[in-house]
Design a protein around this motif. Sequence first.
Motif: not given
Length: 357
Positions: A15-20, A27-28
């Motif tokens: 979940l943390s990786a998906m959020h990042e 941002a892109s």
Amino acid sequence: ADAVPLRRRTATSLLSAMHETLLDYAASLKVFWFHLLTLDTVVYVVIAVASTAIFHYAPREPWDVEISWAFVSFAVVFPLTWNIGTAYRRRDDALAALAAFKSLILCLYAAHRDWDWAPKKDNAIGRDSLLPSADAHVDQVRRTLIEMVRNVRDFLLIPCVNKSRHLYTEPGAAERRLFRPKWRAHIAQIQLATNRLSLATEKMKAAGMPANEAARINQYIMMIGGQFNHLRFIKGYRTPEGIRSFARVFIFVHPLFYGPYYSHIATQSHIAFALSFSVLIGASMIGLLNVEVALEDPFNPNGMDRIRVAKLFDEMEDCLLLEHVNKEKVMMGHIDLDAMQTTAAGLIEINGIVSPD
């Protein structure tokens, strides 16, 4: 028993990786629109849509021609990507010059503040013979260095006036004439500070400093001047103007000649797809052009890839204000350096130092 916590940790990490990842995409998109939403994009969209529609809805029959993209690659994309790489290398060179400039400024200050040339066992006076006093000498050098640092900072933050419009149009030339006196004034102030630092070294020589140590200090001054001139030339000179001008013109001209190709796409598919494709092609090239233009002045405070000049020079000024509470006790190991206040504000309060404004 350990499997459940492991699964929970794995799920949390996922979940943390998906959020990042989602934040990275957001941002892109922000960067994408920052470089794309310009007047150039609006003008190009009008030209591309009009050209495609005219060639497709021609009175007699649609102009239906398939054209190679070799010209666009050669005349626009390759020069722009080369210019972007060159501009980014100039930014890296500026960062390296700033790092060397900061290091040399602090080394020069430490030399005037701490270097002594008379062993105490010989009952020699050493730096204590400086007039009116060693502390007054250090204060004068510190003020001169702070003045130099502030002038270099203000010089780098002056708007660039070496673009094509400043060189080849009267309104641009008027803007250039407005900022050039400020440019020359900061250079003169920096040179004056350099002369004062040289005289401060001669003052230490007159008080007995050995010639080899004075030569080292003069070498610091020479290298500071070299790094400033490096920054000055990065500020004053740009990547090839001709490449940028040709790319800008070709971006806006190419829809007029590639209209038959977009008409060919419309014939094979749909006019809406042809219009979208023509806009997408030009928008991507304009985005590259805007990225390159933004990198031309690495000191521009409004640039996305800017060097944070104000922050770097504020840190440099704070370092110049740091003082030992009692140098003799520090040298003898009677003061715990870890327990000392190391913020500029705290040490200013302890030593009664006044920042020159």
